[in-house]
Design a protein around this motif. Sequence first.
Motif, short mmCIF file in Angstrom:
data_model
loop_
_atom_site.label_atom_id
_atom_site.label_comp_id
_atom_site.label_asym_id
_atom_site.label_seq_id
_atom_site.Cartn_x
_atom_site.Cartn_y
_atom_site.Cartn_z
N LEU A 34 51.28 41.61 17.31
CA LEU A 34 50.98 42.05 15.94
C LEU A 34 51.11 40.89 14.95
O LEU A 34 50.31 40.78 14.00
N ARG A 35 52.12 40.04 15.15
CA ARG A 35 52.27 38.88 14.28
C ARG A 35 51.06 37.94 14.40
O ARG A 35 50.57 37.39 13.38
N THR A 36 50.62 37.74 15.70
CA THR A 36 49.45 36.89 15.92
C THR A 36 48.22 37.48 15.23
O THR A 36 47.45 36.80 14.55
N LYS A 37 48.09 38.82 15.39
CA LYS A 37 46.95 39.49 14.76
C LYS A 37 47.07 39.44 13.25
O LYS A 37 46.07 39.23 12.52
N GLU A 38 48.32 39.56 12.76
CA GLU A 38 48.53 39.51 11.31
C GLU A 38 48.15 38.13 10.76
O GLU A 38 47.53 38.00 9.71
N LYS A 39 48.56 37.09 11.51
CA LYS A 39 48.20 35.74 11.10
C LYS A 39 46.67 35.56 11.12
O LYS A 39 46.10 34.97 10.20
N HIS A 40 46.10 36.07 12.22
CA HIS A 40 44.64 35.98 12.31
C HIS A 40 43.97 36.74 11.17
O HIS A 40 43.00 36.26 10.56
N TYR A 41 44.50 37.92 10.88
CA TYR A 41 43.95 38.70 9.78
C TYR A 41 44.14 38.01 8.44
O TYR A 41 43.26 38.05 7.56
N ALA A 42 45.29 37.35 8.25
CA ALA A 42 45.55 36.62 7.02
C ALA A 42 44.54 35.46 6.86
O ALA A 42 43.99 35.22 5.77
N GLU A 43 44.34 34.72 8.03
CA GLU A 43 43.37 33.64 7.99
C GLU A 43 41.96 34.18 7.70
O GLU A 43 41.20 33.61 6.93
N GLU A 44 41.64 35.31 8.35
CA GLU A 44 40.34 35.93 8.12
C GLU A 44 40.19 36.39 6.68
O GLU A 44 39.13 36.25 6.07
N LYS A 45 41.32 36.90 6.12
CA LYS A 45 41.32 37.33 4.74
C LYS A 45 41.07 36.15 3.81
O LYS A 45 40.27 36.24 2.86
N ARG A 47 39.62 33.36 4.61
CA ARG A 47 38.23 32.93 4.80
C ARG A 47 37.27 33.84 4.04
O ARG A 47 36.34 33.37 3.37
N LEU A 48 37.52 35.13 4.11
CA LEU A 48 36.68 36.08 3.39
C LEU A 48 36.80 35.90 1.88
O LEU A 48 35.80 35.99 1.15
N LEU A 49 38.05 35.64 1.44
CA LEU A 49 38.25 35.40 0.01
C LEU A 49 37.49 34.15 -0.44
O LEU A 49 36.86 34.13 -1.52
N ASN A 50 37.58 33.09 0.40
CA ASN A 50 36.86 31.86 0.06
C ASN A 50 35.35 32.10 0.04
O ASN A 50 34.63 31.62 -0.85
N GLU A 51 34.89 32.84 1.06
CA GLU A 51 33.47 33.17 1.10
C GLU A 51 33.07 34.00 -0.11
O GLU A 51 31.98 33.80 -0.69
N ARG A 52 33.95 34.93 -0.51
CA ARG A 52 33.67 35.74 -1.67
C ARG A 52 33.59 34.88 -2.93
O ARG A 52 32.71 35.09 -3.79
N LYS A 53 34.52 33.90 -3.02
CA LYS A 53 34.47 33.00 -4.16
C LYS A 53 33.18 32.19 -4.18
O LYS A 53 32.54 32.01 -5.22
N VAL A 54 32.80 31.69 -2.97
CA VAL A 54 31.56 30.92 -2.89
C VAL A 54 30.36 31.80 -3.26
O VAL A 54 29.46 31.40 -4.00
N GLN A 55 30.37 33.04 -2.71
CA GLN A 55 29.31 33.97 -3.03
C GLN A 55 29.27 34.29 -4.52
O GLN A 55 28.19 34.39 -5.14
#
Length: 229
Positions: A34-45, A47-55
């Motif tokens: 779950l911690r690994t998934k949480e970290k992955h989800y945080a990184e994905e979040k 990345r999505l936030l950055n993409e949202r900012k770029v968009q």
Amino acid sequence: AEYMGLQGEVRNAQDRYSTAASQLQGIRSERDLLRTKEKHYAEEKDRLLNERKVQAALMANIDSLKNALELNTCQQINRYQSTISVQQQNMDTLVKRLKEVENDKKKITKELETRLKEMVEKFDAECQAHRSVVSELARVTSQSASNEAQLQAKVAQLENSTKRGRNIWPVDTGTENGSNDKGGDLSGGSRQLGDGVGDVRELRQQLEGSLQQLDVAKREKEVNEQYKH
């Protein structure tokens, strides 16, 4: 029996412990996962936030470009409409001017045709008058030449009559009958002389009249020649 019961409880406790330890290990593995998934989800979040900012930045740029394009398009449309309006006004003015020029052309053409017709008629009349003047000039010239010839003939006849009158004048006195005969001849010669003088005067007057007519005809001819030039 009591011992056996305790051993059973111990075994049961060990089984439960093993089971609990196994469950604990599974829970720890799940926690790590779950911690690994949480970290992955945080990184994905992130990345999505950055993409949202770029968009968002891209959308802002797109909106800015869209607004600039719409403004430029509106300005160009307004310029084109203004240019079309000015050209339409110029075209209307040119069409109106062209119609005026066409009307003026028709009017001038009609006036020129009328003037040309009048000039042709006047020229024909002047030609007719010129022909009449030439004919009259020829007639007057012929008549003048005829009058001149008649005048010369009368002058010659008058000179002959004068010579005959001198020949019949007596140098010395003669008989009465001779004087009477010579007087009769002298009277006849005087009458012939008087008639000749009258004829000469009449012919001279006719000649002067013919010369005057000739001068008038010449002046009319000169006027016609000047008008033609």
